[in-house]
Structure formats: C-alpha cells, structure tokens
Design an enzyme around this catalytic site. Structure first.
Site, PDB file in Angstrom:
ATOM      1  CE  LYS A 127      17.362 -26.944 -96.013  1.00 22.68           C
ATOM      2  NZ  LYS A 127      16.300 -26.523 -97.016  1.00 22.68           N
ATOM      3  CD  GLU A 154      14.221 -25.460 -80.071  1.00 21.32           C
ATOM      4  OE1 GLU A 154      13.184 -25.503 -79.995  1.00 21.32           O
ATOM      5  OE2 GLU A 154      15.030 -25.078 -79.419  1.00 21.32           O
ATOM      6  CB  CYS A 167       6.351 -25.470 -83.204  1.00 13.08           C
ATOM      7  SG  CYS A 167       7.209 -23.926 -82.649  1.00 13.08           S
ATOM      8  CD  GLU A 173       3.555 -30.021 -85.729  1.00  9.23           C
ATOM      9  OE1 GLU A 173       4.394 -30.758 -86.373  1.00  9.23           O
ATOM     10  OE2 GLU A 173       4.010 -29.211 -85.063  1.00  9.23           O
TER      11      GLU A 173
HETATM   12  P1  NAD Z   1      10.453 -29.747 -92.381  1.00  9.19           P
HETATM   13  O1  NAD Z   1      10.960 -30.867 -91.390  1.00  9.19           O
HETATM   14  O2  NAD Z   1       9.962 -30.163 -93.628  1.00  9.19           O
HETATM   15  O3  NAD Z   1      11.765 -28.462 -92.871  1.00  9.19           O
HETATM   16  C1  NAD Z   1      12.593 -28.044 -92.039  1.00  9.19           C
HETATM   17  C2  NAD Z   1      13.655 -27.733 -92.693  1.00  9.19           C
HETATM   18  O4  NAD Z   1      14.400 -28.884 -92.590  1.00  9.19           O
HETATM   19  C3  NAD Z   1      13.640 -27.361 -94.129  1.00  9.19           C
HETATM   20  O5  NAD Z   1      14.700 -26.289 -94.509  1.00  9.19           O
HETATM   21  C4  NAD Z   1      14.009 -28.289 -95.060  1.00  9.19           C
HETATM   22  O6  NAD Z   1      14.561 -28.353 -96.096  1.00  9.19           O
HETATM   23  C5  NAD Z   1      15.194 -29.263 -93.891  1.00  9.19           C
HETATM   24  N1  NAD Z   1      15.330 -30.583 -93.976  1.00  9.19           N
HETATM   25  C6  NAD Z   1      14.214 -31.563 -94.131  1.00  9.19           C
HETATM   26  N2  NAD Z   1      14.728 -32.976 -94.285  1.00  9.19           N
HETATM   27  C7  NAD Z   1      16.025 -32.759 -94.196  1.00  9.19           C
HETATM   28  C8  NAD Z   1      17.264 -33.392 -94.209  1.00  9.19           C
HETATM   29  N3  NAD Z   1      17.153 -34.672 -94.324  1.00  9.19           N
HETATM   30  N4  NAD Z   1      18.597 -32.928 -93.962  1.00  9.19           N
HETATM   31  C9  NAD Z   1      18.685 -31.659 -93.894  1.00  9.19           C
HETATM   32  N5  NAD Z   1      17.698 -30.814 -93.840  1.00  9.19           N
HETATM   33  C10 NAD Z   1      16.517 -31.179 -93.855  1.00  9.19           C
HETATM   34  O7  NAD Z   1       9.449 -28.782 -91.673  1.00  9.19           O
HETATM   35  P2  NAD Z   1       8.534 -27.699 -92.088  1.00  9.19           P
HETATM   36  O8  NAD Z   1       7.394 -27.979 -92.747  1.00  9.19           O
HETATM   37  O9  NAD Z   1       9.429 -26.753 -92.875  1.00  9.19           O
HETATM   38  O10 NAD Z   1       8.331 -26.906 -90.910  1.00  9.19           O
HETATM   39  C11 NAD Z   1       7.071 -27.238 -90.015  1.00  9.19           C
HETATM   40  C12 NAD Z   1       7.618 -28.015 -88.933  1.00  9.19           C
HETATM   41  O11 NAD Z   1       8.350 -27.387 -88.120  1.00  9.19           O
HETATM   42  C13 NAD Z   1       6.381 -28.306 -87.956  1.00  9.19           C
HETATM   43  O12 NAD Z   1       6.620 -29.825 -87.691  1.00  9.19           O
HETATM   44  C14 NAD Z   1       6.595 -27.466 -86.626  1.00  9.19           C
HETATM   45  O13 NAD Z   1       6.475 -27.992 -85.413  1.00  9.19           O
HETATM   46  C15 NAD Z   1       8.098 -27.498 -86.698  1.00  9.19           C
HETATM   47  N6  NAD Z   1       8.623 -26.364 -85.958  1.00  9.19           N
HETATM   48  C16 NAD Z   1       9.156 -26.528 -84.752  1.00  9.19           C
HETATM   49  C17 NAD Z   1       9.560 -25.140 -84.032  1.00  9.19           C
HETATM   50  C18 NAD Z   1      10.297 -25.380 -82.676  1.00  9.19           C
HETATM   51  O14 NAD Z   1      10.863 -24.266 -82.416  1.00  9.19           O
HETATM   52  N7  NAD Z   1      10.154 -26.288 -82.149  1.00  9.19           N
HETATM   53  C19 NAD Z   1       9.308 -23.890 -84.801  1.00  9.19           C
HETATM   54  C20 NAD Z   1       8.810 -23.985 -85.786  1.00  9.19           C
HETATM   55  C21 NAD Z   1       8.411 -25.152 -86.727  1.00  9.19           C
END
Ligand code: NAD
Length: 527
Positions: free
Chosen positions: A195, A270, A304, A405
């Site tokens: 997804k 992550e 991140c 963040e």
């Molecule tokens: P987000 O949390 O909004 O979404 C990430 C994914 O999770 C999307 O596909 C979203 O649709 C899905 N999602 C959200 N809520 C969900 C739920 N309740 N159930 C199932 N799926 C759900 O994050 P974003 O804005 O897409 O990405 C940015 C964030 O990701 C930042 O906080 C960044 O630090 C983090 N990030 C972490 C890493 C790492 O390796 N630690 C790498 C890249 C990004």
C-alpha cells in the site's frame, strides 16, 4: 499477462485558471494490481495526485476500499503456500528479473518521482532511483547467500517465511522505502500486499508493472492504493495478514501498532526522527557544517534521517552560523524539472502549511533567533508548495522546533557548554533514529557515537551502508530493515528437536517419556 503501460504524464504549461484542454486531462486510473492482473476497484471515491510544483492534478486513482484490501489479502494468502515452497534459487532468479525490469524503467521512475514528490530531476534519477535499484539488487543478493537453517545441538533451527506481509509506505523517498520492504519480504518467501502513500501512488503503479513483466506467480505481489484511514486500516487488521511493515509517521506507527495488537500481528515500524549532528570542540567545523547543511536540505528536508538539529560549542556558534549561511547560499530552490535545481517544493499544501506553522512557532517561542529564511515563500515562486530554507540559532533544546519532526528545510542550531550536556541534548527527544558526530579524533567520535540513543550514527562522515541494520530506538520505530536484519524481519524461526540426542543432552520436562527419546535412567523411574 496484462501489462499496463503508465502513459506519459501531461506536460501542462497553461497559466493557472486557463480553460481545460481535453488532451491534457490527467490520466484517470480505476484499477488495482491484484492476483496478477489490473482489477477494477469498486471505489466510488477518487484521490487526486497533485504535482507540488504546479499545484495541478497529475492523475486520479481510486480511493481504495476495504473490499480492495480484502481481495488483495486473499490473493496473497492463496499464493503463499506455493511461493513459500518455491526453491530459493527460483525466487532469486525471479527477483533478479524484477530488478532488471525496474532498471529498464529507471528514467520513467525518475520522471514520476519528480512529478509526484517534487524531487529535483537530478536527485530523482541519481538518488531516489539509483539508490533504489542498488538497494533492490543488494536485498536479492543478501537473501541468495543467507543461511536459512542451522544446527543448534540436536535441534534444527529453520527460518521460514512469516506469511502474508502488508507493506505500507510513505511518499518521501517512495521507491527506496518500498523496495527496502518488498524485496526482502518476497525473497523470504512471504507474499506481499503493497500500500503506497495516497499522495504518491504513480511510481507504485510503475513498480507493479515491472513486477508483472517479471512474471511472478499471480497473487505473490499485489498493490492497492487508498488512504491510511480506509484501505490502510482494513489491510493491517485483515485476518489473513500476518506481518505489517510500516514506514511512516510516529502517529501512524502508534495507530498501526494498536490495530495489530488485537490479533498479535507482527508489526515492524520505521517512524519519524529528530536527528542531531553533534560537532565536538576539536572538530573541523567547516566540513562538519557543510555536510550537515547538505544532509539537512536533501529532499527539501523531507527525510526521516534529516539532521535537523546542529549542536555546536557555545563559543563557536557565531562561526558556525557564518559557515551555515555560506553553505546554504549555494543551493538553488525552484522548478524540480530544471537540472540546476537543488531544492524542489514540499510535497503538498498540507506540508507547506505545517512547515510554515513550525517556522512561525520558532519565531514566537523560547527566544530562538531567526537567522535565515522565515515563513514566507522564496522570491518569484508564487505557485507550488515552496518554502524558504530556514535557520534558527540559540535554540532552546526543549522548545517545539527542537523537539518535533518538522519535515522541511528547517535547521535548529543549538549551542552547548560541554560534552555531557551535548549528549543529553542529543538524546533528549522522544525519537532515536539517526545522528552524526564530528571530532578531530575518530576514536573520540566513535566513543561519543556509542552514547547516542539512536539506531544509526554517522561517525566523522561515515557513509550509508545498505548491508547494515537500519531503524530506530524509542518512538522512531521497532525492528530493522536492510541487510540480513531486513530479511529476518519477514522470517519466523522454528526449532525442530531431532530424535538423536547428543551425549550429555539435558532432558526437558516430561510426564511420560517416549520409548525413542527415553534415556536409560529415566526409564527405570518411569511409571
Ligand atoms: P504517514 O504516517 O502519513 O503515512 C505513511 C503510510 O502509512 C501511508 O501509506 C499512509 O496511508 C499509511 N497510514 C497512515 N495511517 C494508517 C493507518 N491507520 N493504518 C494503515 N496505514 C496507515 O507518513 P508520510 O507523511 O507518508 O511520511 C512521512 C513520515 O514518515 C515522517 O514522519 C518520516 O519521518 C517517516 N519516515 C520514516 C522513515 C524511516 O525509515 N524511519 C523513512 C521515511 C519516512
């Protein structure tokens, strides 16, 4: 085999508000990749994918439903037994074909990532796509040479695929973070439902096309688009999903963790970071600052791993700020399709609003000094979600901009008085993902790096290593990706106790020993 060709994205140079041109209407996708075919979604809602540099729609995709998640999970579950039993060498050959099909689409991937993420073209091709291809190949070869079975005394310990894996990914470095999950999952023998983020689903459609070309058995890889709240929730709670691997915000991690708890799902997270670059008093300040600024600005600050806090000795802060200003002067913000551009827009209107609000907060709270940038747009960039790279000095480590963040090109310079205090500041957030330490003495830098409460630390400019475990402490996540650790995230461990007991073996608790396993002296006392 149905192979979808993602059509070229419209090149729309109309001024905003001009009459629509039918030839330039954005593509309207209606399907999901399920069970080896593009299947019509029954979603009534549509998601608009926007080009963040023009604020215009690039395409629309279905706002996938719980039924899409169900169909994908069922297809993956039906394919699991066959894929898990496929010999490793065949899985390796098939995944090498996937990597080849991705390589053949490298320029298209880069074009799409520039369009939907806003990543500058040069960076999209070399970093987003280049790193992803390298990572995918690396994950295949890691599995190819992995030891899946070992003898431990009289036990045979086998690592088996964990089942159906739901791989949920973000938008910021979307291809890299997707291959970092799906390739190890598939190599482990899991079947996958991917997804992607609803903000950037187009690269995921191209990836599904590459997988289709490699002819994996139907159902082994599925890709469904939808929001986290609807399709995402349905997927991660689906009874046929065994492992959930999420990369995203700490907020989403908390939700997914709670959603998985009911069925004791294996949940791998992550999440976010608030990473520090710590310059010790004996470091070469100029090179440490230049490297920190470059890393902080990568992807317009939307990573991140971003070093969003720069810690410098208090008596060198002014010098550090001068070096920061000089370093930032060389970066060009603008149209991501222009090869001269270093910084594109933020990904969305919501991101623009959020980052701007943090910058305002920084000017209002806790006495930080705004030394570069600020809340307005960069000159001449009135369309697109552009922000000004911003630097605050004298930042109190407990204020919002130093704790949360921001996910934009915003740097907090934090002065410190001694090494002990610096380490306390480094570790003084709820996150623990990444960090950097700089010293004139490598041994001292490594000693201080050991004190970071984070999953990754770069010591005196040490480079990213795809074979090393990647992940966070504290609220930055649970589990590790990359290398062997990334493969093991998708494996279950089974210990099989073999009948030939080793001499001196400890006999486990038993009410009645079987004849085969019964040692002579136990037999006398039995019954
Ligand atoms: P987000 O949390 O909004 O979404 C990430 C994914 O999770 C999307 O596909 C979203 O649709 C899905 N999602 C959200 N809520 C969900 C739920 N309740 N159930 C199932 N799926 C759900 O994050 P974003 O804005 O897409 O990405 C940015 C964030 O990701 C930042 O906080 C960044 O630090 C983090 N990030 C972490 C890493 C790492 O390796 N630690 C790498 C890249 C990004």
């Amino acid at each position: 085999m149905t192979v979808l060709t993602v059509p070229p994205l419209p090149q729309d140079s109309r001024p905003p508000g001009a009459a629509p041109d039918a030839a330039l209407l954005p593509p309207r996708y209606t399907d999901q990749w399920i069970d080896g075919a593009w299947v019509a979604s029954d979603a009534e809602g549509r998601l608009v994918v926007t080009d963040p540099s023009t604020e215009r729609p690039l395409a629309t995709v279905p706002a996938g439903t719980a039924r899409d998640a169900d169909r994908a999970a069922r297809a993956a579950a039906a394919a699991f037994e066959g894929w898990a039993a496929t010999p490793l060498r065949e899985r390796v050959a098939l995944l090498r074909r996937v990597v080849g099909a991705m390589e053949a689409r490298a320029d298209r991937f880069a074009e799409i990532i520039t369009a939907e993420v806003g990543a500058p073209a040069r960076m999209a091709r070399h970093t987003h796509v280049g790193l992803s291809l390298g990572m995918a190949a690396h994950c295949v070869e890691t599995a190819a040479s992995h030891t899946f079975e070992e003898r431990v005394g009289h036990s045979l310990v086998v690592r088996e695929p964990a089942g159906v894996a739901a791989c949920v990914t973000p938008w910021n470095t979307p291809l890299l973070l997707t291959v970092q999950k799906i390739v190890p999952a598939l190599m482990a023998g899991c079947t996958v439902v991917h997804k992607p983020s609803e903000i950037t689903p187009l690269h995921a459609r191209l990836l599904a096309e590459a997988v289709a070309e490699a002819d994996l058995p139907p159902g082994v890889f599925n890709m469904v688009v939808g929001t986290g709240a609807d399709l995402g929730t349905a997927l991660v709670t689906h009874p046929l999903v065994d492992v959930v691997s999420l990369t995203g915000s700490t907020r989403a991690g908390r939700e997914v963790s709670a959603l998985g708890a009911d069925r004791i799902k294996r949940v791998h997270l992550e999440l976010g970071g608030k990473n520090a670059s710590l310059v010790l008093d004996d470091a070469d300040l100029a090179s440490a600052v230049a490297a920190t600024v470059d890393q902080m600005l990568f992807n317009t600050g939307q990573t991140c791993l971003q070093w969003s806090r720069l810690l410098v000795p208090r008596d060198r802060q002014d010098e550090a700020l001068q070096l920061v200003a000089e370093a930032m002067d060389g970066y060009v913000t603008g149209d991501p399709r222009d090869p001269a551009t270093d910084l594109g827009p933020l990904v969305s209107a919501a991101a623009h609003e959020r980052v701007t609000a943090y910058v305002r907060r920084g000017t209002e709270e806790g006495g930080a000094r705004l030394v570069l940038g600020g809340p307005g747009r960069p000159a001449g960039l009135d369309t697109g979600y552009y922000v000004r790279p911003t630097v605050f000095a004298d930042v109190d480590p407990l204020t919002t901009i130093a704790q949360e963040e921001i996910f934009g090109p915003v740097l907090s310079v934090i002065p410190y008085d001694d090494e002990e205090q610096a380490v306390r500041i480094v570790n003084g957030t709820r996150y623990g993902l990444h960090g950097a330490v700089w010293s004139g003495d490598d041994a001292r830098a490594a000693r201080v790096a050991r004190r970071f409460r984070s999953g990754l630390v770069d010591v005196n400019g040490g480079q990213f290593n795809p074979a090393a475990p990647f992940g966070g402490f504290k609220q930055s996540g649970i589990g590790r990706e990359c290398g062997t650790a990334g493969l093991e995230a998708f494996l279950e461990t089974k210990s099989m106790q073999l009948p030939q007991g080793a001499p001196g073996q400890v006999v486990g608790p038993r009410l009645r020993a079987t004849a085969a396993a019964r040692p002579a002296d136990t037999e006398r006392n039995d019954g």
